[in-house]
Design a protein around this motif. Structure first.
Motif, PDB file in Angstrom:
ATOM      1  N   THR A 145       0.469  18.527   5.993  1.00 36.71           N
ATOM      2  CA  THR A 145      -0.548  19.584   5.933  1.00 36.71           C
ATOM      3  C   THR A 145      -0.929  20.059   7.332  1.00 36.71           C
ATOM      4  O   THR A 145      -1.015  21.265   7.593  1.00 36.71           O
ATOM      5  N   ARG A 158       0.605   3.939  -1.773  1.00 34.77           N
ATOM      6  CA  ARG A 158      -0.182   5.164  -1.943  1.00 34.77           C
ATOM      7  C   ARG A 158      -0.807   5.612  -0.627  1.00 34.77           C
ATOM      8  O   ARG A 158      -0.865   6.803  -0.331  1.00 34.77           O
ATOM      9  N   SER A 159      -1.298   4.661   0.163  1.00 38.30           N
ATOM     10  CA  SER A 159      -1.928   5.051   1.420  1.00 38.30           C
ATOM     11  C   SER A 159      -0.901   5.611   2.401  1.00 38.30           C
ATOM     12  O   SER A 159      -1.186   6.550   3.153  1.00 38.30           O
ATOM     13  N   ALA A 201       1.880   7.180   1.502  1.00 33.77           N
ATOM     14  CA  ALA A 201       2.225   8.510   0.989  1.00 33.77           C
ATOM     15  C   ALA A 201       1.149   9.524   1.358  1.00 33.77           C
ATOM     16  O   ALA A 201       1.443  10.677   1.693  1.00 33.77           O
ATOM     17  N   ARG A 202      -0.120   9.073   1.331  1.00 34.62           N
ATOM     18  CA  ARG A 202      -1.228   9.952   1.699  1.00 34.62           C
ATOM     19  C   ARG A 202      -1.159  10.310   3.185  1.00 34.62           C
ATOM     20  O   ARG A 202      -1.426  11.456   3.575  1.00 34.62           O
ATOM     21  N   ALA A 203      -0.775   9.352   4.032  1.00 36.60           N
ATOM     22  CA  ALA A 203      -0.651   9.619   5.461  1.00 36.60           C
ATOM     23  C   ALA A 203       0.418  10.659   5.736  1.00 36.60           C
ATOM     24  O   ALA A 203       0.234  11.569   6.560  1.00 36.60           O
ATOM     25  N   GLU A 252     -10.834   7.522   1.488  1.00 35.92           N
ATOM     26  CA  GLU A 252     -10.106   7.132   0.283  1.00 35.92           C
ATOM     27  C   GLU A 252      -9.265   5.893   0.517  1.00 35.92           C
ATOM     28  O   GLU A 252      -9.154   5.024  -0.349  1.00 35.92           O
ATOM     29  N   PHE A 253      -8.666   5.777   1.718  1.00 36.71           N
ATOM     30  CA  PHE A 253      -7.814   4.641   2.052  1.00 36.71           C
ATOM     31  C   PHE A 253      -8.293   4.047   3.386  1.00 36.71           C
ATOM     32  O   PHE A 253      -7.834   4.466   4.453  1.00 36.71           O
ATOM     33  N   GLU A 271       1.398  12.932   3.665  1.00 41.37           N
ATOM     34  CA  GLU A 271       0.881  14.211   3.153  1.00 41.37           C
ATOM     35  C   GLU A 271      -0.078  14.856   4.154  1.00 41.37           C
ATOM     36  O   GLU A 271      -0.056  16.080   4.361  1.00 41.37           O
ATOM     37  N   LEU A 272      -0.912  14.041   4.789  1.00 37.46           N
ATOM     38  CA  LEU A 272      -1.850  14.565   5.791  1.00 37.46           C
ATOM     39  C   LEU A 272      -1.112  15.161   6.981  1.00 37.46           C
ATOM     40  O   LEU A 272      -1.512  16.206   7.522  1.00 37.46           O
ATOM     41  N   GLY A 304      -8.132  10.856   5.636  1.00 41.78           N
ATOM     42  CA  GLY A 304      -7.847  10.014   4.487  1.00 41.78           C
ATOM     43  C   GLY A 304      -8.497   8.651   4.549  1.00 41.78           C
ATOM     44  O   GLY A 304      -8.272   7.808   3.661  1.00 41.78           O
ATOM     45  N   ARG A 330       0.822  -1.217   0.000  1.00 42.29           N
ATOM     46  CA  ARG A 330       0.000   0.000   0.000  1.00 42.29           C
ATOM     47  C   ARG A 330       0.855   1.265   0.000  1.00 42.29           C
ATOM     48  O   ARG A 330       0.758   2.076   0.936  1.00 42.29           O
TER      49      ARG A 330
END
Length: 624
Positions: A432, A421-422, A424-426, A462-463, A428-429, A459, A419
């Protein structure tokens, strides 16, 4: 056969190096097989040992050879070419049955299903079968029915070893015998039949096994709840305790112990079992047994979280917890079980640290799962470094097991998808929320634990995997946060995220996930139609899990339902949705009719609480 194999190993490892003996790893493998005459599974084990330079060097030092030739890295040979391929499926659960049913009979595959259990079990209704709300036979489907319809083969046996290099599995089946024994030595006295099965592709759907987390006394003094045999045993044990309680001259203290039922784990299985037991006691037992017994009945559920059904939506968890408390089902939350003893459970409050002991006439362990031992063997047989997550078999987007070169697939509870992408999303969160630059080196602030959880929650839609990360972040946060401020930097968060993620699954271990994976994998095999290159290609498809909602029965004809895009339904309306869904979701029309008839029978005439399965304790002692 063992003597030549030992000589062959000594010949390869201890012979002084020189021109006549200079050989590559590829040449060494056949030499070992010829000299040893061992089965392929054994040969692959030797190959894995010999390809590790440090171990070869250690053994070579004993014989004082002039030098040691480095061996090439081990890889699993791929399946190649067109034409019919042999697909071996391990297991008879949700993933396996969905794969077999969805695979097109016209495609160029010869399918062999191997499982020690010759039926499919509809696990969501297992708590109902444990209390007589539905009958056991109504929620099982013979695996041979699906096999016969497709013209496939089925072997009732257990896979005990896998040789990825030789593309073979070793199976073992118990020989039939009229005699039945329950003593501890019966395992050693049984006759076993072993055989090998070759494959081009292996689909592993063996599920997981209960995880005791090292808690003392669980295996000896509690029962698990995962198979139809467990439901049968629970039904028998509950009935037996009420019968013993009705005997003359039973002290009150003994009544309190006999009729104390403790369920450890407040996930969907534990909650539904407690709810079904509550219905059984107050709808059926109360009408047939002396009224004086009811004040002694105590149903308790223990969990480390602060709410039952903690993995569900917060509103559902709160409603279900309040519902249980109003029904006098004791919710022992924020409690860690320290030990399960005969007749009691020892636990510690995770907030105050207070240790207490509660009576438990019957303890049921419904808390967590772990990797199937067969999957551990598969991991060890694959190239080093290909399986870093030791909790499940790591797969790629097409459910191919990492390191198997596209020859082994894994679905259901035994598998987890990579995973990137998930994760990477974490990150990014967090950047931010902490107002960091792109590299995460310059951040305006650090974050405390609750802020980190709130950031990750953004997130989850989405994930969905991030929800598991949130639920398992507590222990690791303390380790990676600043000790004085209890706040986490970007670097600390990144390290913590890696640690937590390596111990988690990408998707929840549910029937819904396994079913979708089995159907997707069958579609992938259908599309590739035995083309080995397409089955190994990185450009062919991708599994996408679609969450279709969550259901849980909570007793008194009530249930909770979280339906994406619709609403959260609670109470009796949720109960109607739950009963309708569990009925129409059976794997065959036969089971749909059986379950429907059982639910109508239970509503009209009540549960059958007689004990007819298995022997009583008295007969087991020989007191006829």
């Amino acid at each position: 056969r063992a003597l030549p194999r030992a000589h062959g190993r000594a010949f390869l490892l201890l012979q002084p190096a020189g021109p006549p003996m200079a050989m590559s790893c590829a040449a060494a493998v056949p030499a070992l097989a010829v000299l040893g005459g061992a089965p392929v599974g054994r040969a692959s084990s030797r190959t894995r040992t010999s390809r590790r330079p440090e171990r070869v060097a250690t053994r070579a030092a004993v014989a004082n050879p002039p030098s040691v030739t480095p061996l090439a890295p081990f890889t699993v040979p791929p399946t190649t070419g067109f034409g019919r391929k042999t697909v071996v499926v391990l297991g008879s659960g949700w993933g396996a049955i969905s794969f077999v049913k969805s695979l097109e009979q016209t495609k160029a595959y010869d399918v062999i299903l191997v499982s020690p259990r010759n039926y499919f079990l509809y696990t969501p209704l297992l708590p109902g079968a444990a209390t007589g709300a539905v009958e056991e036979r109504s929620i099982v489907e013979p695996i041979r029915r699906s096999i016969a319809q497709k013209g496939y083969k089925y072997y009732e046996a257990a896979c005990v070893d896998v040789d990825p290099a030789g593309k073979k599995i070793k199976c073992r089946a118990e020989e039939p015998s009229f005699e039945y024994s329950t003593d501890d030595d019966a395992e050693q006295r049984r006759a076993w039949h072993t055989f090998d099965v070759s494959y081009d592709y292996l689909v592993t759907s063996v599920g997981a096994v209960p995880n005791t987390f090292g808690v003392p006394g669980v295996e000896e003094n509690a029962m698990f709840f995962k198979e139809i045999a467990h439901a049968s045993k629970f039904r028998r044990e509950v009935s037996e305790r009420f019968e013993r309680a009705t005997l003359p001259d039973v002290p009150d203290a003994r009544l309190a112990e006999l009729l104390s039922f403790v369920i450890i784990g407040a996930g969907p299985t534990g909650v539904e079992l407690a709810a079904e037991l509550y219905d059984m006691v107050y709808e059926d037992v109360a009408k047939m047994y002396p009224k004086r017994l009811l004040p002694f009945v105590k149903i308790s559920i223990i969990d480390l979280q602060e709410k039952i059904l903690s993995a569900y939506d917060r509103r559902i968890a709160e409603y279900a917890t309040e519902f249980f408390q109003r029904a006098n089902i004791e919710c022992l939350l924020n409690k860690q079980v320290l030990e399960v003893k005969p007749g009691s459970v020892v636990m510690k409050d995770s907030i105050t640290g207070v240790v207490e002991t509660i009576p438990a006439g019957l303890s049921v362990w419904c808390s967590g799962i772990k990797l199937n031992p067969l999957c551990e063997k598969i991991m060890d047989a694959l190239p080093a470094g290909s399986q870093e997550n030791r909790r499940s078999l790591a797969t790629d987007k097409n459910l191919r097991v990492k390191g198997s070169n596209g020859t082994i697939f894994a679905i259901g509870d035994c598998a987890t998808m990579e995973r990137p992408r998930s994760m990477a999303r974490a990150l990014e969160l967090f950047r931010t929320a902490a107002k960091c630059d792109d590299a995460g080196l310059a951040c305006e602030m650090t974050l405390d634990k609750e802020t980190v959880k709130a950031a990750l929650a953004g997130g989850v839609e989405e994930f969905p995997h991030l929800e598991e990360v949130i639920n398992n972040i507590d222990a690791s946060f303390v380790k990676h946060a600043d000790a004085s401020t209890k706040r986490c930097t970007f670097v600390g968060f990144e390290n913590m995220l890696t640690e937590v993620d390596n111990g988690l699954r990408a998707l929840p271990a549910t029937a819904q996930v396994a079913k979708q994976e089995g159907e997707y994998l069958a579609g992938f095999f259908n599309a590739c139609d035995a083309d080995a290159e397409r089955l190994r290609s990185e450009n062919e498809g991708k599994f996408e899990y679609v969450h279709k909602g969550s259901l849980a029965y909570i007793g008194k004809n009530a249930a909770v339902a979280d339906i994406p895009g619709f609403a959260i339904v609670k109470g009796v309306a949720g109960g109607l949705i739950w009963k309708s869904f569990e009925t129409i979701s059976q794997v065959s029309i036969r089971n749909v009719f059986l379950v429907s008839a059982d639910m109508i029978r239970t509503k009209l005439f009540g549960r059958d609480i007689s004990r007819i399965n298995g022997e009583t304790n008295t007969s087991r002692r020989g007191d006829k």
